[in-house]
Design an enzyme around this catalytic site. Sequence first.
Site, mmCIF file in Angstrom:
data_model
loop_
_atom_site.group_PDB
_atom_site.id
_atom_site.type_symbol
_atom_site.label_atom_id
_atom_site.label_comp_id
_atom_site.label_asym_id
_atom_site.label_seq_id
_atom_site.Cartn_x
_atom_site.Cartn_y
_atom_site.Cartn_z
ATOM 1 N N CYS A 23 -0.292 5.882 7.366
ATOM 2 C CA CYS A 23 -1.615 5.226 7.922
ATOM 3 C C CYS A 23 -1.130 4.689 9.314
ATOM 4 O O CYS A 23 -0.141 4.016 9.453
ATOM 5 C CB CYS A 23 -2.178 4.429 6.905
ATOM 6 S SG CYS A 23 -3.442 3.732 7.435
ATOM 7 N N CYS A 36 -7.834 0.576 0.946
ATOM 8 C CA CYS A 36 -7.217 -0.141 1.928
ATOM 9 C C CYS A 36 -6.819 -1.746 1.681
ATOM 10 O O CYS A 36 -7.908 -2.403 1.500
ATOM 11 C CB CYS A 36 -7.799 0.017 3.259
ATOM 12 S SG CYS A 36 -7.246 -1.354 4.708
ATOM 13 N N CYS A 58 -1.462 -0.132 9.444
ATOM 14 C CA CYS A 58 -0.945 -1.162 9.472
ATOM 15 C C CYS A 58 0.617 -0.710 10.031
ATOM 16 O O CYS A 58 0.995 0.383 9.826
ATOM 17 C CB CYS A 58 -0.393 -1.467 8.042
ATOM 18 S SG CYS A 58 -1.632 -2.358 7.093
ATOM 19 N N GLU A 112 -20.547 -13.387 29.947
ATOM 20 C CA GLU A 112 -20.092 -11.934 29.162
ATOM 21 C C GLU A 112 -20.643 -10.724 29.835
ATOM 22 O O GLU A 112 -21.787 -10.855 30.166
ATOM 23 C CB GLU A 112 -20.557 -12.070 27.596
ATOM 24 C CG GLU A 112 -20.533 -10.889 26.883
ATOM 25 C CD GLU A 112 -19.201 -10.282 26.670
ATOM 26 O OE1 GLU A 112 -18.226 -10.989 26.529
ATOM 27 O OE2 GLU A 112 -19.046 -8.925 26.878
ATOM 28 N N TYR A 123 -15.848 -14.708 29.360
ATOM 29 C CA TYR A 123 -15.536 -13.827 28.237
ATOM 30 C C TYR A 123 -16.097 -14.286 26.925
ATOM 31 O O TYR A 123 -15.059 -14.090 26.185
ATOM 32 C CB TYR A 123 -14.266 -13.396 28.203
ATOM 33 C CG TYR A 123 -13.362 -13.184 29.780
ATOM 34 C CD1 TYR A 123 -13.466 -11.968 30.241
ATOM 35 C CD2 TYR A 123 -12.961 -14.352 30.342
ATOM 36 C CE1 TYR A 123 -13.176 -11.625 31.545
ATOM 37 C CE2 TYR A 123 -12.290 -13.921 31.697
ATOM 38 C CZ TYR A 123 -12.089 -12.608 32.143
ATOM 39 O OH TYR A 123 -11.490 -12.307 33.431
ATOM 40 N N CYS A 156 0.623 -1.334 0.043
ATOM 41 C CA CYS A 156 0.066 -0.071 0.031
ATOM 42 C C CYS A 156 1.044 1.357 -0.007
ATOM 43 O O CYS A 156 1.741 1.295 0.731
ATOM 44 C CB CYS A 156 -0.720 -0.087 1.365
ATOM 45 S SG CYS A 156 -1.736 1.773 1.377
ATOM 46 N N ASP A 202 -11.160 -16.246 27.131
ATOM 47 C CA ASP A 202 -10.786 -15.439 26.389
ATOM 48 C C ASP A 202 -10.964 -14.047 26.601
ATOM 49 O O ASP A 202 -11.725 -13.274 26.152
ATOM 50 C CB ASP A 202 -11.672 -15.883 25.143
ATOM 51 C CG ASP A 202 -11.450 -15.196 23.823
ATOM 52 O OD1 ASP A 202 -10.217 -14.306 23.741
ATOM 53 O OD2 ASP A 202 -12.299 -15.103 22.742
ATOM 54 N N CYS A 243 -5.364 -12.383 23.508
ATOM 55 C CA CYS A 243 -4.834 -11.406 22.887
ATOM 56 C C CYS A 243 -3.779 -10.663 23.096
ATOM 57 O O CYS A 243 -3.195 -9.726 22.594
ATOM 58 C CB CYS A 243 -6.100 -10.457 22.287
ATOM 59 S SG CYS A 243 -6.766 -9.764 23.875
HETATM 60 N N1 SAH Z 1 -14.728 -15.139 23.164
HETATM 61 C C1 SAH Z 1 -15.341 -14.041 21.984
HETATM 62 C C2 SAH Z 1 -14.881 -12.716 22.526
HETATM 63 C C3 SAH Z 1 -13.843 -12.464 23.251
HETATM 64 S S1 SAH Z 1 -13.229 -10.799 23.607
HETATM 65 C C4 SAH Z 1 -14.991 -14.331 20.807
HETATM 66 O O1 SAH Z 1 -14.244 -14.974 20.361
HETATM 67 O O2 SAH Z 1 -15.791 -13.636 19.868
HETATM 68 C C5 SAH Z 1 -13.217 -10.480 25.263
HETATM 69 C C6 SAH Z 1 -14.747 -10.248 25.764
HETATM 70 O O3 SAH Z 1 -14.823 -10.059 27.141
HETATM 71 C C7 SAH Z 1 -15.410 -9.010 25.110
HETATM 72 O O4 SAH Z 1 -16.560 -9.443 24.415
HETATM 73 C C8 SAH Z 1 -15.651 -8.092 26.379
HETATM 74 O O5 SAH Z 1 -17.023 -7.430 26.572
HETATM 75 C C9 SAH Z 1 -15.868 -9.298 27.557
HETATM 76 N N2 SAH Z 1 -15.355 -8.780 28.954
HETATM 77 C C10 SAH Z 1 -14.706 -7.868 29.288
HETATM 78 N N3 SAH Z 1 -14.319 -7.660 30.644
HETATM 79 C C11 SAH Z 1 -15.217 -8.851 31.398
HETATM 80 C C12 SAH Z 1 -15.782 -9.174 32.420
HETATM 81 N N4 SAH Z 1 -15.041 -8.770 33.589
HETATM 82 N N5 SAH Z 1 -16.482 -10.385 32.510
HETATM 83 C C13 SAH Z 1 -17.033 -10.901 31.520
HETATM 84 N N6 SAH Z 1 -16.849 -10.405 30.298
HETATM 85 C C14 SAH Z 1 -15.840 -9.559 30.062
#
Ligand code: SAH
Length: 475
Positions: free
Chosen positions: A79, A161, A82, A334, A313, A73, A383, A410
């Site tokens: 930008c 993009c 990236c 969540e 999560y 790009c 997660d 992540c």
């Molecule tokens: N597993 C899902 C999203 C993971 S991202 C997927 O793969 O799509 C992390 C998530 O945790 C988000 O949706 C966020 O809103 C949530 N989150 C953040 N803090 C939290 C908490 N204390 N308890 C429960 N969920 C939470």
Amino acid sequence: MNYQKNDILTVTIEDMGHDGEGIGKADGYTLFVKDAVIGDVIEAKIMKAKKNYAYARLMRILEPSPHRVEPVCPMARPCGGCQLQMMDYQEQLRFKQKKIEDNLRRIGGFEQIPMEPILGMEQPFRYRNKAQFPVGTDKEGNLVTGFYAGRTHDIINNRNCYLGVEENRQVLDVVLGWMEKYGVSAYDEKTGTGLVRHILIRYGFKTGEMMVCLVINGERVPKQEALVERLREISGMTSITTSTNQERTNVIMGSKIRTLWGTPYISDYIGEVKYQISPLSFYQVNPVQTEKLYGTALEYAGLDGNETVWDLYCGIGTISLFLAQKAKKVYGVEIVPAAIEDAGRNAELNGITNAEFFVGKAEEVLPEMYAKGEARADVIVVDPPRKGCDAALLETVVKMQPERIVYVSCDSATLARDLKWLCAEGYELKRVRGVDMFPMTGHVETVCLLSNRKSKPDTHVDLTLDMEDYYRIKD
Ligand code: SAH
């Protein structure tokens, strides 16, 4: 040696920071240099000097790194989207794999790391199914759209993009053409006036369905029929909506959605599971890699159909529904109520009846249910967001004594901290695999499998680790 602003230093780039910036040392003094690649020998000018480190600008490449490539790009450097385009993709993968390993070693204290090869993309461009283009006006009064320059809100004019689908350009041409023809104004952040703020585009990779949502500083758009008529001609167009956002804020979307044409959502699939995605829904942006990520999580979970699984999560329940196909029962937790509504609807849409969802903080919901004797698990999946798992949650997870824990992360720094704690509480790290969800950026996802040793080693690890230490060098 005391360095100051505007000093020019020669450094060899040896490492890379969180945002893909090159890191080099001159006499033990650390420089963070955007756009520099590991292996480059460069001249850098200090922009902001601290006692032990500085942010510097790349002035001249004296000797290019063997891994340096010409960005695809032309806007890659200014930008903010990236960070790694000037680095060979195989080297990006190597860097990400090493980042995970380094964090597990340094922060987690692991010596033998059961690392599997990182899952990269065959085509590391045009992978995003979602784009949000800000709209504005340049100094000459022309309408512009594209991306924000790094760390600013200056719009870099770019309708093509390389991370997004090719169809985005068609949509942008139509919307900006319509604005020009009918004198529809762009929003101005400084004054809070003007109508069109952002153009959100979503594309279903499996279904070919396309959504356009104009985020507007008002209730309605003028000449709506003309806009709809031209957008409808784009192949796959399914959903045309507006979202009203009249707040002076950096939040992109407003909460009120109006359908101008078609359905208020598009559909797409991850594996066999179908999702309805509205303009406000959270949905993974790289569908090809998401399937690999969840596939790895499913493999690590080792389900044979008799297990009770907790997915903490869980967002809109993507992992939960993926696992529900192979488990006896899945419970998701969540914090965002709208995400849980989506999760329930998506379960129904797919005829999945063995998944149940709870709204709340994972660190409150799980301990409460456990105390009432209502939470037991064979497998627990977590997660969490970048800050990692809450201590109260991890404590309950260990009390529940699941056979396996699958940790999707992540941020490998907080992952390493949490794994160290879990291993001190009787779990063993069995498998680790990186998944490159965001090629050309510094981010990497990690999936880990922990198994229950059924005995606790005679150690204790404190979870109150100062993560700041790992992100920055302290002054
Ligand atoms: N597993 C899902 C999203 C993971 S991202 C997927 O793969 O799509 C992390 C998530 O945790 C988000 O949706 C966020 O809103 C949530 N989150 C953040 N803090 C939290 C908490 N204390 N308890 C429960 N969920 C939470």
